[in-house]
Design a protein around this motif. Structure first.
Motif, short mmCIF file in Angstrom:
data_model
loop_
_atom_site.label_atom_id
_atom_site.label_comp_id
_atom_site.label_asym_id
_atom_site.label_seq_id
_atom_site.Cartn_x
_atom_site.Cartn_y
_atom_site.Cartn_z
N GLU A 11 43.78 41.49 45.05
CA GLU A 11 43.97 42.79 45.72
C GLU A 11 45.22 42.70 46.58
OE1 GLU A 11 44.30 46.05 47.12
OE2 GLU A 11 42.28 46.09 46.25
N ILE A 20 36.88 42.56 52.01
CA ILE A 20 36.09 42.04 50.89
C ILE A 20 35.81 40.56 51.06
CG2 ILE A 20 36.10 41.57 48.41
CD1 ILE A 20 37.72 44.14 48.04
N LEU A 53 37.24 39.71 41.14
CA LEU A 53 37.37 41.10 41.56
C LEU A 53 38.84 41.46 41.40
CD1 LEU A 53 35.18 41.17 44.82
CD2 LEU A 53 34.50 41.69 42.47
N ASP A 55 41.96 44.26 41.27
CA ASP A 55 42.52 45.57 41.58
C ASP A 55 43.40 46.03 40.41
OD1 ASP A 55 43.25 47.85 42.98
OD2 ASP A 55 44.96 46.87 43.93
N LEU A 82 38.56 46.90 40.49
CA LEU A 82 38.63 47.73 41.70
C LEU A 82 39.73 48.75 41.47
CD1 LEU A 82 38.63 44.85 44.36
CD2 LEU A 82 36.66 46.09 43.47
N TYR A 102 33.07 48.14 37.12
CA TYR A 102 34.15 48.71 37.92
C TYR A 102 33.55 49.34 39.16
CZ TYR A 102 32.54 53.15 36.08
OH TYR A 102 31.76 54.23 35.77
N LYS A 105 37.45 52.92 44.70
CA LYS A 105 37.76 53.02 46.13
C LYS A 105 37.78 54.48 46.56
CE LYS A 105 41.03 49.16 45.65
NZ LYS A 105 42.45 48.82 45.76
N LEU A 112 29.38 47.04 46.62
CA LEU A 112 30.18 45.98 46.02
C LEU A 112 29.41 44.67 45.98
CD1 LEU A 112 32.86 44.93 44.88
CD2 LEU A 112 33.59 44.47 47.22
#
Length: 231
Positions: A11, A20, A53, A55, A82, A102, A105, A112
Motif C-alpha cells: 500500500e 492496517i 494485502l 493495493d 485493496l 477484495y 476503501k 478487513l
C-alpha cells in the motif's frame, strides 16, 4: 506452538499502511509493508508470506499486473485486493486474475480483519491436506502445493478455479447450486453475477476433461453442478 502468520501489506499510502499494519500486529500477525511493486516482489521472495494485502494503485506498477505475476510465481499465497474504486468490473478483474477477495476503501478495519482471518483459515485448511486427491484415472490434485495434474502433467489453473475444483473433489456426488458455490468459493458479499460460476466450470472442463471420459463436473439441470465419485 502455533506459527505466527506472516502478512505482506502492499500500500503506497503510508497513513493507510500504518493503520492496517498496526491493527494486524495487534491481532498477533507478523507484518511487513511495501510501498512499491518492486519492493513488494522482493519481500515476497524473502518472507514467503501467508497472505498478501495488495493495493490496486501503486506508483511503479498496476496492482492488477502485480496480482497476475504473484499468482503465477507464488500460487499458494492468498491475495486480498485493496481498491478505492467501486466499479464492479475492476472487482471482477481482480478475482479473475487470481485474487481471493477484495475490499473497497474506505473500509471498516474490523471487516478487513475478518476477511484476513477467513483467507488465512482457508489457506491453512489446504496446507493441512498432504495426500493426493484422485478425481479419476487421469486427474489428481496435490492440495499441499495447490497443484493439479492431468496424466502426470501439471495443469495451470487460476486460484478460484482451483478452489472450485477442490470444493467438488471434497464433496463428490453432492449437488451445489450456483449460489452455494459463490458462498463457498468467493466468500462474503460477492457482488458478481451467477454466470461467474458457469464461466469457471467451463474453464475447468476445457482444461481437465478427457475425451474418453464424461466431464469431471456434471450439470444438474435447474440446480447447479456436482462431481461424480469414483466408481
Amino acid at each position: 506452538m502455533t506459527e505466527t502468520k506472516r502478512i505482506l501489506v502492499i500500500e503506497d499510502d503510508e497513513s493507510i499502511s500504518d493503520i492496517i499494519s498496526y491493527s494486524l500486529r495487534k491481532e498477533g500477525y507478523f507484518v511487513q509493508c511495501a510501498f512499491t511493486g518492486k519492493e513488494a516482489y522482493s519481500l515476497m521472495e524473502m518472507m514467503q508470506p501467508n497472505l498478501i494485502l495488495l493495493d490496486v494503485m501503486l506508483p511503479d506498477t498496476n496492482g492488477f499486473d502485480l496480482c497476475k505475476k504473484t499468482v503465477h510465481d507464488f500460487p499458494h499465497i492468498p491475495i486480498i485486493m485493496l481498491t478505492a474504486r467501486n466499479d464492479i468490473v475492476d472487482k471482477i478483474l481482480g478475482l479473475e486474475l487470481g485474487a481471493d477477495d477484495y475490499i473497497t476503501k474506505p473500509f471498516d478495519i474490523r471487516e478487513l480483519l475478518t476477511r484476513v482471518k477467513v483467507a488465512l483459515r482457508r489457506g491453512q485448511r489446504l496446507a493441512n491436506i498432504e495426500t493426493f486427491m484422485k478425481i479419476n484415472e487421469y486427474i489428481k490434485i496435490d492440495p499441499a502445493s495447490r497443484t493439479v495434474f492431468k496424466r502426470d502433467d501439471e495443469v495451470k489453473i487460476k486460484p478460484k478455479e482451483y478452489e472450485l475444483l477442490l470444493l467438488f473433489a471434497e464433496h463428490k456426488n453432492r449437488v451445489f447450486s450456483r449460489e452455494e458455490i459463490l458462498d463457498y468459493v468467493w466468500d462474503m458479499n460477492y457482488e458478481g453475477d451467477l454466470r461467474t460460476v458457469d464461466v469457471h466450470v467451463q474453464r475447468l472442463r476445457k482444461k481437465l476433461d478427457c475425451e474418453s471420459l464424461p466431464s469431471i463436473i456434471e450439470t444438474v439441470f435447474g440446480i447447479g453442478y456436482k462431481m461424480k465419485g469414483l466408481q
